[in-house]
Design an enzyme around this catalytic site. Structure first.
Site, PDB file in Angstrom:
ATOM      1  N   ASP A  54      11.907 -14.315  -8.482  1.00 28.56           N
ATOM      2  CA  ASP A  54      11.069 -15.457  -8.116  1.00 28.56           C
ATOM      3  C   ASP A  54      10.285 -15.104  -6.849  1.00 28.56           C
ATOM      4  O   ASP A  54      10.536 -14.076  -6.228  1.00 28.56           O
ATOM      5  CB  ASP A  54      11.918 -16.717  -7.871  1.00 28.56           C
ATOM      6  N   ASP A  63       8.872 -16.413  -3.047  1.00 26.33           N
ATOM      7  CA  ASP A  63       8.936 -17.402  -1.964  1.00 26.33           C
ATOM      8  C   ASP A  63       7.755 -17.158  -1.044  1.00 26.33           C
ATOM      9  O   ASP A  63       7.361 -16.018  -0.810  1.00 26.33           O
ATOM     10  CB  ASP A  63      10.227 -17.220  -1.151  1.00 26.33           C
ATOM     11  N   ASP A  78      18.914 -13.248   6.339  1.00 19.30           N
ATOM     12  CA  ASP A  78      20.232 -12.592   6.350  1.00 19.30           C
ATOM     13  C   ASP A  78      20.181 -11.072   6.587  1.00 19.30           C
ATOM     14  O   ASP A  78      20.817 -10.560   7.502  1.00 19.30           O
ATOM     15  CB  ASP A  78      21.032 -12.928   5.075  1.00 19.30           C
TER      16      ASP A  78
HETATM   17  P1  ATP Z   1      17.092 -12.927  -5.505  1.00 17.79           P
HETATM   18  O1  ATP Z   1      16.440 -11.737  -6.082  1.00 17.79           O
HETATM   19  O2  ATP Z   1      18.487 -13.084  -5.952  1.00 17.79           O
HETATM   20  O3  ATP Z   1      16.299 -14.198  -5.637  1.00 17.79           O
HETATM   21  P2  ATP Z   1      16.517 -13.240  -2.718  1.00 17.79           P
HETATM   22  O4  ATP Z   1      16.581 -12.264  -1.593  1.00 17.79           O
HETATM   23  O5  ATP Z   1      15.172 -13.763  -3.074  1.00 17.79           O
HETATM   24  O6  ATP Z   1      17.219 -12.577  -3.946  1.00 17.79           O
HETATM   25  P3  ATP Z   1      17.292 -15.968  -2.392  1.00 17.79           P
HETATM   26  O7  ATP Z   1      18.635 -16.555  -2.479  1.00 17.79           O
HETATM   27  O8  ATP Z   1      16.274 -16.326  -3.425  1.00 17.79           O
HETATM   28  O9  ATP Z   1      17.492 -14.402  -2.350  1.00 17.79           O
HETATM   29  O10 ATP Z   1      16.731 -16.311  -0.945  1.00 17.79           O
HETATM   30  C1  ATP Z   1      15.380 -16.043  -0.551  1.00 17.79           C
HETATM   31  C2  ATP Z   1      15.337 -15.507   0.859  1.00 17.79           C
HETATM   32  O11 ATP Z   1      15.860 -16.488   1.761  1.00 17.79           O
HETATM   33  C3  ATP Z   1      16.203 -14.258   1.094  1.00 17.79           C
HETATM   34  O12 ATP Z   1      15.499 -13.093   0.758  1.00 17.79           O
HETATM   35  C4  ATP Z   1      16.499 -14.362   2.577  1.00 17.79           C
HETATM   36  O13 ATP Z   1      15.419 -13.903   3.333  1.00 17.79           O
HETATM   37  C5  ATP Z   1      16.615 -15.869   2.790  1.00 17.79           C
HETATM   38  N1  ATP Z   1      18.019 -16.325   2.662  1.00 17.79           N
HETATM   39  C6  ATP Z   1      18.644 -16.768   1.556  1.00 17.79           C
HETATM   40  N2  ATP Z   1      19.911 -17.120   1.782  1.00 17.79           N
HETATM   41  C7  ATP Z   1      20.116 -16.904   3.106  1.00 17.79           C
HETATM   42  C8  ATP Z   1      21.235 -17.078   3.977  1.00 17.79           C
HETATM   43  N3  ATP Z   1      22.394 -17.522   3.521  1.00 17.79           N
HETATM   44  N4  ATP Z   1      21.067 -16.744   5.280  1.00 17.79           N
HETATM   45  C9  ATP Z   1      19.883 -16.285   5.743  1.00 17.79           C
HETATM   46  N5  ATP Z   1      18.808 -16.099   4.981  1.00 17.79           N
HETATM   47  C10 ATP Z   1      18.901 -16.397   3.672  1.00 17.79           C
HETATM   48 MG    MG Z   2      14.721 -15.205  -4.567  1.00 15.26          MG
END
Ligand code: ATP
Ligand code: MG
Length: 383
Positions: A29, A31, A114
Site C-alpha cells: 500500500d 502512505d 520505527d
Molecule cells: P507493510 O509493507 O507491511 O505495509 P509498512 O512499513 O508500510 O509495511 P505499516 O504498518 O503499513 O508498515 O506502517 C506504515 C509506516 O508507518 C511504517 O513504514 C513506519 O514508518 C510507520 N509505523 C508503523 N507502525 C509503527 C510503529 N509501531 N512505530 C513507529 N512507526 C510505525
Molecule cells: Mg504499509
C-alpha cells in the site's frame, strides 16, 4: 501528491512504499506524509474521510485504493511517554482524543517511525529520496535498525519487536545487533501490548507470504514465548511438533504465492491444528465425545489467548468448526458426503484435512475420495 503540491503543500511518499520500491518489490500500500492538516486535506479531496481517534489522518480513495495521508507528526514529549504508553489521552472538544495530535516537521516525522528503512521519503517535487535516519545505508546493508535507543523505542511500543521479526523475515534482512539484543532483553514487554493491535500484527506476520522465515525470527528472538505462551512451550517438548508448524507455514506461503486467499480462521486452524488435536485427545480421554472435545480444545486455547492476542469470537467459532468438521471426512456412505460438500464450512475443513493427511502420510484413500468429490462439485458448479 501532485494535488497537494500544486496547492503549495509538501507531499512525500512515506514508509513501506518507498522501502519496497527501492528494493524492487511490489508495495502493499502507499502512505503519504504532508504538511497539510487533516482539515485542509479533507477540504481538498472529495473522496476523503478523516479517521483515527488518537491521531487524525485522512483516508483518500484513489483508483479503488485507500491512500493513507497523514500530517507530519512530532514525537511524544518524554515526560508524557509513560502516559502515552498507558494509552490514556486527554479528551478534547467533540470527544476527540487530542494527546497524540501534535504536528511536527518532516524530520521529526521521520525520526518517530520505527526502523530506518521505514523512514524514507520520496519527494515528487524533485524526484529525490529524503533520508533523515540513514535508511538508504541500511537498505544497502540489509539491516533492520531501530531509530534511536532500541530499549526506549520498544518500551514505547512493544509491537515494534514483532514488526522487526516480520521485516527481517519478509525482506531477508538481519536485525541489527543492538536491536536484536534489546528484543531478547525486552521480549516480555510484548505481553503488555494492546491485545487488539497484537491480533492485527499477528495476522500480518503469517499473511506476508514469508511466514516460514518470520517464524524462524520469532524463534531466534524468543518472541514466540510471550506471544503464544502455551503453544510455544508445547512445541518445545518435541521436535516433530516444530516440524509440523514449519511445514504448515511453508504450505501457507506457497498458497499465498499462488494467489490463494487464506483468511484468519484457516490461518489459526492450521497454525495451532496439531496443538488443538493434542488438547482434544486429552479431553476425550476424560470422557468427552470426539466432536465436543475438538471444539472445546479450540475454544479453551483461543479464549485463553485473548488476554494477549484478541482473537475475535467469530474466528474462534470458525476454527472450532474446522476442527469439529474433520470427523465428517471419515463418513463416506449415504447422503452424508453430499450434505457436507454443500455446507458452508466444507472448503476450509477440506484444506485443513488435505494438509494434515499429507503431513502425516495418512488417510490417503479418504483424501482421494474427497478430492474427487470436491472436483466434481466444482465442475458441476462451473456449468
Ligand atoms: P507493510 O509493507 O507491511 O505495509 P509498512 O512499513 O508500510 O509495511 P505499516 O504498518 O503499513 O508498515 O506502517 C506504515 C509506516 O508507518 C511504517 O513504514 C513506519 O514508518 C510507520 N509505523 C508503523 N507502525 C509503527 C510503529 N509501531 N512505530 C513507529 N512507526 C510505525
Ligand atoms: Mg504499509
Amino acid at each position: 501528491m501532485y494535488h497537494l503540491k500544486d496547492a503549495g503543500h509538501i507531499a512525500y511518499l512515506a514508509g513501506g512504499g518507498v522501502r519496497d520500491l527501492l528494493l524492487d518489490r511490489n508495495p502493499k500500500d502507499f502512505d503519504v506524509a504532508t504538511d497539510a492538516t487533516p482539515e485542509q486535506i479533507r477540504k481538498m479531496f472529495r473522496n476523503c474521510r478523516l479517521v483515527g481517534r488518537r491521531f487524525r489522518l485522512a483516508h483518500i480513495l484513489f483508483r479503488g485504493e485507500v491512500i493513507e495521508t497523514s500530517t507530519f507528526r512530532a514525537p511524544v514529549p518524554e515526560e508524557e511517554c509513560e502516559e502515552y504508553c498507558e494509552n490514556t489521552f486527554r479528551t478534547g472538544e467533540n470527544g476527540v482524543v487530542m494527546r497524540d495530535n501534535i504536528f511536527g516537521t518532516p524530520e521529526q516525522d521521520a525520526l518517530r517511525r520505527d526502523f530506518t528503512i521505514n523512514a524514507l521519503f520520496y519527494n515528487i517535487a524533485d524526484f529525490s529520496v529524503i533520508d533523515y535516519a540513514g535508511g538508504l545505508k541500511d537498505l544497502e546493508a540489509k539491516l533492520i535498525r531501530v531509530i534511536g535507543d532500541p530499549d526506549k523505542r520498544f518500551a514505547e511500543d512493544p509491537v515494534r519487536m514483532i514488526r522487526a521479526a516480520r521485516f527481517a523475515g519478509t525482506l531477508g534482512f538481519e536485525i541489527e545487533t543492538s536491536a536484536y539484543e534489546s528484543i531478547c532483553r525486552n521480549k516480555e514487554l510484548l505481553t503488555q501490548a494492546a491485545p487488539s493491535r497484537m491480533y492485527e500484527e499477528v495476522q500480518k506476520l503469517f499473511f506476508c507470504g514469508h511466514a516460514h522465515q518470520v517464524f524462524q525470527w520469532l524463534e531466534r528472538t524468543d518472541l514466540l514465548h510471550p506471544m503464544f505462551h502455551d503453544f510455544s512451550h508445547w512445541i518445545d517438548e518435541d521436535k516433530s511438533r516444530h516440524d509440523w508448524v514449519t511445514r504448515t507455514l511453508e504450505h501457507m506461503d506457497r498458497w499465498r504465492k499462488a494467489g490463494l486467499k487464506v483468511h484468519p480462521s484457516l490461518l489459526f486452524a492450521l497454525l495451532f491444528g496439531e496443538y488443538h488435536e493434542f488438547l482434544a485427545e486429552r479431553l476425550e480421554k476424560e470422557g468427552m465425545s470426539a466432536f465436543d472435545a475438538r471444539r472445546m480444545a479450540v475454544q479453551q486455547h483461543l479464549k485463553g489467548m485473548c488476554d494477549h492476542v484478541r482473537v475475535p469470537k467469530l474466528v474462534i467459532y470458525q476454527v472450532s468448526d474446522i476442527m469439529g468438521n474433520q470427523l465428517r471426512f471419515q463418513k463416506t456412505k449415504g447422503h452424508r458426503p453430499q450434505r457436507f460438500l454443500n455446507s458452508k464450512g466444507f472448503l476450509d475443513a477440506f484444506l485443513y484435512f488435505k494438509l494434515s493427511s499429507r503431513a502425516h502420510s495418512r488417510d490417503s484413500e479418504l483424501l482421494d475420495f474427497w478430492s474427487e468429490q470436491h472436483k466434481s462439485r466444482k465442475h458441476k458448479a462451473e456449468y
